[in-house]
Design a protein around this motif. Structure first.
Motif, PDB file in Angstrom:
ATOM      1  N   UNK A   5       0.784  -1.164   0.246  1.00 38.95           N
ATOM      2  CA  UNK A   5       0.029   0.130   0.269  1.00 38.95           C
ATOM      3  C   UNK A   5       0.757   1.492   0.087  1.00 38.95           C
ATOM      4  N   UNK A   6       1.980   1.106   0.188  1.00 34.25           N
ATOM      5  CA  UNK A   6       2.522   2.273   0.561  1.00 34.25           C
ATOM      6  C   UNK A   6       2.995   2.723  -1.664  1.00 34.25           C
ATOM      7  N   UNK A   7       3.016   3.606  -1.685  1.00 28.91           N
ATOM      8  CA  UNK A   7       2.954   4.559  -3.154  1.00 28.91           C
ATOM      9  C   UNK A   7       4.854   5.187  -3.485  1.00 28.91           C
ATOM     10  N   UNK A   8       5.246   5.537  -1.913  1.00 28.35           N
ATOM     11  CA  UNK A   8       6.293   6.632  -1.648  1.00 28.35           C
ATOM     12  C   UNK A   8       7.299   5.964  -0.849  1.00 28.35           C
ATOM     13  N   UNK A   9       8.033   5.902  -0.964  1.00 29.67           N
ATOM     14  CA  UNK A   9       9.360   5.975  -0.059  1.00 29.67           C
ATOM     15  C   UNK A   9      10.688   7.045  -0.279  1.00 29.67           C
ATOM     16  N   UNK A  10      10.683   7.667   0.788  1.00 33.19           N
ATOM     17  CA  UNK A  10      11.775   8.941   0.975  1.00 33.19           C
ATOM     18  C   UNK A  10      12.590   8.422   1.502  1.00 33.19           C
ATOM     19  N   UNK A  11      13.798   8.895   1.035  1.00 32.71           N
ATOM     20  CA  UNK A  11      15.037   8.005   1.952  1.00 32.71           C
ATOM     21  C   UNK A  11      15.981   8.854   2.083  1.00 32.71           C
ATOM     22  N   UNK A  12      16.676   8.916   3.491  1.00 33.04           N
ATOM     23  CA  UNK A  12      17.751   9.690   3.192  1.00 33.04           C
ATOM     24  C   UNK A  12      18.667   9.363   4.068  1.00 33.04           C
ATOM     25  N   UNK A  13      20.023   8.369   3.354  1.00 24.66           N
ATOM     26  CA  UNK A  13      20.860   8.809   3.927  1.00 24.66           C
ATOM     27  C   UNK A  13      21.971   8.913   4.247  1.00 24.66           C
ATOM     28  N   UNK A  14      22.463   9.138   5.887  1.00 22.27           N
ATOM     29  CA  UNK A  14      24.255  10.168   5.489  1.00 22.27           C
ATOM     30  C   UNK A  14      25.138   9.450   4.619  1.00 22.27           C
ATOM     31  N   UNK A  15      24.990   7.933   4.156  1.00 30.03           N
ATOM     32  CA  UNK A  15      26.336   7.555   3.631  1.00 30.03           C
ATOM     33  C   UNK A  15      25.406   6.280   2.895  1.00 30.03           C
ATOM     34  N   UNK A  16      26.931   5.559   2.045  1.00 32.63           N
ATOM     35  CA  UNK A  16      26.039   4.167   2.356  1.00 32.63           C
ATOM     36  C   UNK A  16      25.022   4.355   1.097  1.00 32.63           C
ATOM     37  N   UNK A  17      24.707   5.586  -0.153  1.00 29.87           N
ATOM     38  CA  UNK A  17      23.232   4.840  -0.790  1.00 29.87           C
ATOM     39  C   UNK A  17      23.015   3.878  -1.747  1.00 29.87           C
ATOM     40  N   UNK A  18      24.494   3.220  -1.466  1.00 31.96           N
ATOM     41  CA  UNK A  18      24.033   2.415  -2.605  1.00 31.96           C
ATOM     42  C   UNK A  18      23.236   1.589  -2.302  1.00 31.96           C
ATOM     43  N   UNK A  19      23.425   0.708  -0.567  1.00 26.56           N
ATOM     44  CA  UNK A  19      23.051  -0.393  -0.987  1.00 26.56           C
ATOM     45  C   UNK A  19      21.328   0.165  -0.383  1.00 26.56           C
ATOM     46  N   UNK A  20      20.954   1.219  -0.138  1.00 26.74           N
ATOM     47  CA  UNK A  20      19.528   1.470  -1.083  1.00 26.74           C
ATOM     48  C   UNK A  20      19.316   1.047  -2.165  1.00 26.74           C
TER      49      UNK A  20
END
Ligand code: SAM
Length: 230
Positions: free
Chosen positions: A112-127
């Protein structure tokens, strides 16, 4: 209206208007309070795993008189929400590995989630890696500097189509590479200089198989970044 960091304010610009939001790892609940006061959303859940930040969030929501709009829940990651309870999720201010771990452990609750908004401080590649493996399409990225720290924001929506990145895109971010702004250049120039220093040290070490593999990986990353910011 409460004042929040430029980083968190930028995150709120990606919340679709009228969403029901879960802010996981909300700490002082600054983000949901701001988003409600600004009229972006009218309902939110602020999730916290630790008692101290949970109390801070609760007190903040109460101080602003927003208890009827923001519910503060104590729990680990996505376990504070039920499937279809919210339409957007923010996870901000943690490492990319921890964020992807929270997503992985709670993925059955993302229905049911339409949007994920993620703010990594480091390691965005894992996301980005997690997006690829779990059918989430990256639809936007941002990079910003505040108080001499550089932050990335990744936005995704569910997809049925396999979404793949090459190694450079997974590391640097396809939208950010394309835009290649001065903050992006600054971040990766810094990283590259750091890898070059490590490489010089490794060149002096005994060339075991492990050392050779590490050197090869570093050279690949240095080449990828050199190419991206030239
Ligand atoms: N999201 C806020 C921001 O970006 O300013 C707070 C970031 S703070 C550095 C990270 C918060 O995440 C802490 O309050 C911590 O207790 C919380 N946290 C860490 N792991 C968590 C988890 N598994 N579930 C919920 N909250 C978590």
């Amino acid at each position: 209206m409460i004042t929040i960091s430029n980083r968190l304010e930028k995150v709120t610009t990606y919340i679709p208007k009228g969403s029901t939001l879960a802010d996981i790892g909300s700490d002082h609940a600054f983000l949901p309070c701001f988003a409600v006061q600004k009229g972006i959303i009218s309902k939110a859940i602020a999730g916290e795993v630790n008692e101290g930040p949970f109390r801070s969030a609760y007190n903040q929501v109460k101080a602003l008189g927003l208890e009827d709009k923001i519910e503060v829940r104590l729990g680990d990651g996505l376990e504070v929400i039920d499937p279809y309870e919210v339409s957007a999720v923010v996870i901000a201010g943690m490492g990319g590995q921890l964020i992807s771990n929270i997503l992985e452990r709670g993925k059955e609750r993302l229905q049911g989630i339409e949007r994920l908004i993620l703010q990594p401080n480091m390691g965005a590649r894992f996301i980005r890696d997690w997006f690829e493996k779990n059918n989430w399409k990256l639809i936007g990225e941002s990079i910003l500097e505040e108080d001499e720290k550089i932050y990335e924001i990744l936005v995704a929506k569910p997809t049925n189509v396999q979404n793949t990145f090459n190694d450079t895109e997974r590391l640097l971010g396809p939208f950010l590479m394309n835009e290649c702004n001065s903050t992006f250049e600054k971040k990766w120039k810094r990283e590259k200089e750091n890898w070059e220093r490590i490489l010089i040290q490794l060149e002096k070490a005994l060339p075991t198989q492990e050392i050779c593999e590490r050197k090869e990986l570093l050279k690949q990353k240095i080449n990828a970044v050199t190419e991206a910011i030239k």
